[in-house]
Design a protein around this motif. Structure first.
Motif, short mmCIF file in Angstrom:
data_model
loop_
_atom_site.label_atom_id
_atom_site.label_comp_id
_atom_site.label_asym_id
_atom_site.label_seq_id
_atom_site.Cartn_x
_atom_site.Cartn_y
_atom_site.Cartn_z
N LEU A 107 7.32 5.82 9.93
CA LEU A 107 6.55 4.74 9.32
C LEU A 107 7.52 3.86 8.55
CD1 LEU A 107 4.58 5.92 6.15
CD2 LEU A 107 6.45 7.23 7.17
N SER A 108 7.10 2.66 8.28
CA SER A 108 7.97 1.75 7.56
C SER A 108 7.93 2.05 6.06
CB SER A 108 7.54 0.30 7.79
OG SER A 108 6.25 0.08 7.23
N ARG A 109 8.98 1.66 5.37
CA ARG A 109 8.99 1.80 3.91
C ARG A 109 7.83 1.02 3.29
NH1 ARG A 109 14.30 2.29 5.29
NH2 ARG A 109 15.46 3.93 4.17
N ALA A 110 7.51 -0.12 3.89
CA ALA A 110 6.41 -0.93 3.36
C ALA A 110 5.09 -0.17 3.41
CB ALA A 110 6.30 -2.24 4.15
N ASP A 111 4.85 0.54 4.51
CA ASP A 111 3.60 1.30 4.62
C ASP A 111 3.64 2.57 3.78
OD1 ASP A 111 1.82 -0.25 6.10
OD2 ASP A 111 2.73 0.32 8.00
N ALA A 112 4.80 3.19 3.66
CA ALA A 112 4.93 4.35 2.78
C ALA A 112 4.63 3.93 1.34
CB ALA A 112 6.33 4.95 2.88
N ALA A 113 5.13 2.77 0.94
CA ALA A 113 4.86 2.26 -0.40
C ALA A 113 3.38 1.91 -0.55
CB ALA A 113 5.72 1.03 -0.67
N ARG A 114 2.79 1.38 0.51
CA ARG A 114 1.36 1.03 0.46
C ARG A 114 0.50 2.26 0.22
NH1 ARG A 114 -2.60 0.25 4.75
NH2 ARG A 114 -0.99 0.64 6.33
N VAL A 115 0.82 3.36 0.89
CA VAL A 115 0.06 4.60 0.72
C VAL A 115 0.27 5.16 -0.68
CG1 VAL A 115 -0.23 6.97 1.48
CG2 VAL A 115 0.09 5.16 3.16
N ALA A 116 1.52 5.21 -1.13
CA ALA A 116 1.82 5.76 -2.46
C ALA A 116 1.15 4.95 -3.56
CB ALA A 116 3.34 5.80 -2.67
N ALA A 144 2.34 9.40 8.33
CA ALA A 144 3.15 8.67 9.32
C ALA A 144 2.28 7.61 9.99
CB ALA A 144 3.71 9.63 10.38
N TRP A 145 2.91 6.75 10.78
CA TRP A 145 2.15 5.82 11.58
C TRP A 145 1.31 6.59 12.59
CZ3 TRP A 145 6.65 1.95 12.90
CH2 TRP A 145 6.73 0.98 11.88
N ALA A 146 0.13 6.08 12.87
CA ALA A 146 -0.71 6.67 13.91
C ALA A 146 0.04 6.59 15.24
CB ALA A 146 -2.04 5.94 14.00
N PRO A 147 -0.03 7.64 16.08
CA PRO A 147 0.75 7.70 17.33
C PRO A 147 0.55 6.50 18.25
CG PRO A 147 -0.24 9.84 16.85
CD PRO A 147 -0.81 8.87 15.86
N SER A 148 -0.63 5.93 18.24
CA SER A 148 -0.90 4.81 19.15
C SER A 148 -0.34 3.48 18.63
CB SER A 148 -2.41 4.67 19.37
OG SER A 148 -3.10 4.52 18.14
N TRP A 149 0.26 3.52 17.42
CA TRP A 149 0.83 2.30 16.84
C TRP A 149 2.30 2.56 16.52
CZ3 TRP A 149 -2.43 -1.85 16.72
CH2 TRP A 149 -3.79 -1.58 16.79
N GLY A 150 3.17 2.24 17.44
CA GLY A 150 4.59 2.48 17.26
C GLY A 150 5.29 1.30 16.61
N ARG A 151 6.63 1.31 16.69
CA ARG A 151 7.43 0.26 16.06
C ARG A 151 7.12 -1.11 16.65
NH1 ARG A 151 12.23 -0.19 16.69
NH2 ARG A 151 12.57 -1.25 14.71
N SER A 152 6.80 -1.14 17.92
CA SER A 152 6.50 -2.43 18.56
C SER A 152 5.21 -3.05 18.02
CB SER A 152 6.41 -2.26 20.07
OG SER A 152 5.37 -1.35 20.41
N SER A 153 4.40 -2.23 17.34
CA SER A 153 3.14 -2.73 16.78
C SER A 153 3.33 -3.41 15.44
CB SER A 153 2.13 -1.59 16.63
OG SER A 153 1.88 -0.94 17.85
N ALA A 154 4.42 -3.10 14.77
CA ALA A 154 4.63 -3.63 13.42
C ALA A 154 4.66 -5.16 13.43
CB ALA A 154 5.94 -3.09 12.86
N GLY A 155 3.83 -5.74 12.61
CA GLY A 155 3.78 -7.19 12.51
C GLY A 155 2.81 -7.87 13.45
N THR A 156 2.16 -7.11 14.34
CA THR A 156 1.21 -7.73 15.26
C THR A 156 -0.14 -7.92 14.60
OG1 THR A 156 0.43 -5.62 16.18
CG2 THR A 156 2.36 -6.64 17.22
N GLU A 157 -0.87 -8.88 15.10
CA GLU A 157 -2.19 -9.17 14.55
C GLU A 157 -3.12 -7.97 14.69
OE1 GLU A 157 -5.60 -12.68 14.90
OE2 GLU A 157 -4.12 -12.42 16.48
N GLU A 158 -3.01 -7.27 15.83
CA GLU A 158 -3.88 -6.12 16.08
C GLU A 158 -3.64 -5.00 15.06
OE1 GLU A 158 -3.48 -8.62 19.58
OE2 GLU A 158 -1.98 -7.59 18.33
#
Length: 335
Positions: free
Chosen positions: A275-284, A304-318
């Motif tokens: 998961l990204s540091r940004a999302d780890a910070a968001r959860v904390a 962690a990031w949900a398995p269906s949302w990998g690194r390529s998903s980061a920043g996408t509208e979905e």
């Protein structure tokens, strides 16, 4: 469609969609605040609190929250102040912008008596704290464009020792209501008796290995042990490998390294959950801001990031849309 979720205005909008109930006039301590995640934690706690009242300050002009950023050097203090407050150039001279919601506390070698006293004082009057282990597995991009897992070096032992002193100092605070500890996946399996494990023993060993092995996990293990032995109310977030990708990707939670094992069993690259540091910070930050729901539970949660949302998903509208609809509190409490 790609979205730049590092944009302050867009991130404010996203936080407004998922903002929690947040008490006023609170001080929060963030340790290792000069690091990449530390800065993200400070800004996200601040933005979340501001959006709760749709204003950056109380009626008397005082800030809704104050972030007390504990750093090791004056250079780190300058870095976080510059990044979060900004600077102004006037008549050829630069100066820091006013930032009454950010307080930096420089604490050098914590084994020195004076610095140990400063560390104790840093937690005085604070309502909550987020303690960050300074060494954590991360995915980094190499010169050839490929991604590699970086495992913390042995020299980070000194910084892990510092985290123990921070926990010790926090226990002396009479005001702390909740502490969030950033920890690592792999600790449950690393501390388990493999001979009693019902699954594939080789898979368990591999799972521990991809999180750095027993030596790399020693620091987080010591920190967790110290926190559990204290009287502090806490939530421990055991994270997967960290990246510097954008945030707002859906998160999945688990326990007892279930996410780690599932990841290792389900793919051949032997990469850990991430998961990204940004999302780890968001959860904390979310756990800290909604601490009343976690009070007394002393949870240990894999994240962690949900398995269906990998690194390529980061920043996408979905991904952003799905993350904004996710109830993090409910997801954690139902694990």
């Amino acid at each position: 469609m790609m979205l730049n979720v590092r944009s302050p205005q867009l991130y404010l909008t996203l936080l407004l969609m998922v903002r929690p109930v947040f008490p006023l006039a609170q001080t929060f301590v963030v340790t290792h605040a000069g690091g990449r995640m530390g800065k993200l934690l400070a800004s996200q706690i601040r933005e979340g609190a501001s959006l709760y009242k749709d204003a950056p300050a109380n009626a008397d002009g005082s800030p809704l929250v104050k972030i007390r950023a504990v750093v090791r050097t004056e250079e780190e203090a300058m870095s976080i102040t510059c990044d979060l407050a900004g600077m102004t150039l006037r008549n050829g001279k630069t100066s820091y912008n006013k930032c009454d919601w950010l307080e930096t506390v420089v604490v050098g070698d914590v084994l020195l008596e004076e610095n140990a006293r400063l560390l104790v004082e840093a937690f005085e009057g604070a309502t909550g704290a987020i303690l960050c282990d300074a060494s954590h597995n991360e995915l980094i991009q190499m010169d050839d464009g490929k991604w590699s897992l970086r495992i913390p070096a042995n020299e980070n032992k000194e910084i892990s020792d510092r985290l123990l002193e921070e926990i010790k100092a926090a226990t002396k605070s009479k005001s702390l209501e909740h502490v969030v500890l950033r920890s690592s996946m792999g600790l449950f399996l690393s501390g388990s008796d493999i001979s009693s494990y019902e699954g594939d023993e080789a898979m368990v060993l591999e799972a521990v290995k991809v999180m750095g092995g027993d030596e790399a996990l020693l620091g987080p293990r010591r920190a967790e042990h110290a926190l559990r032995a204290s009287d502090l109310d806490f939530t421990i977030l055991r994270l997967g490998a960290l990246t510097d990708d954008a945030g707002m990707v859906p998160i999945v939670f688990g326990k007892d390294d279930s996410l780690l094992l599932k990841r290792i069993e389900g793919q051949n690259t032997r990469r850990p959950p991430m998961l990204s540091r940004a999302d780890a910070a968001r959860v904390a930050a979310s756990v800290l801001m909604e601490r009343d729901f976690f009070a007394g539970k002393r949870l240990v949660i894999d994240c962690a990031w949900a398995p269906s949302w990998g690194r390529s998903s980061a920043g996408t509208e979905e991904a952003v849309s799905a993350a904004s609809r996710q109830d993090l509190k409910k997801a954690i409490l139902t694990v």
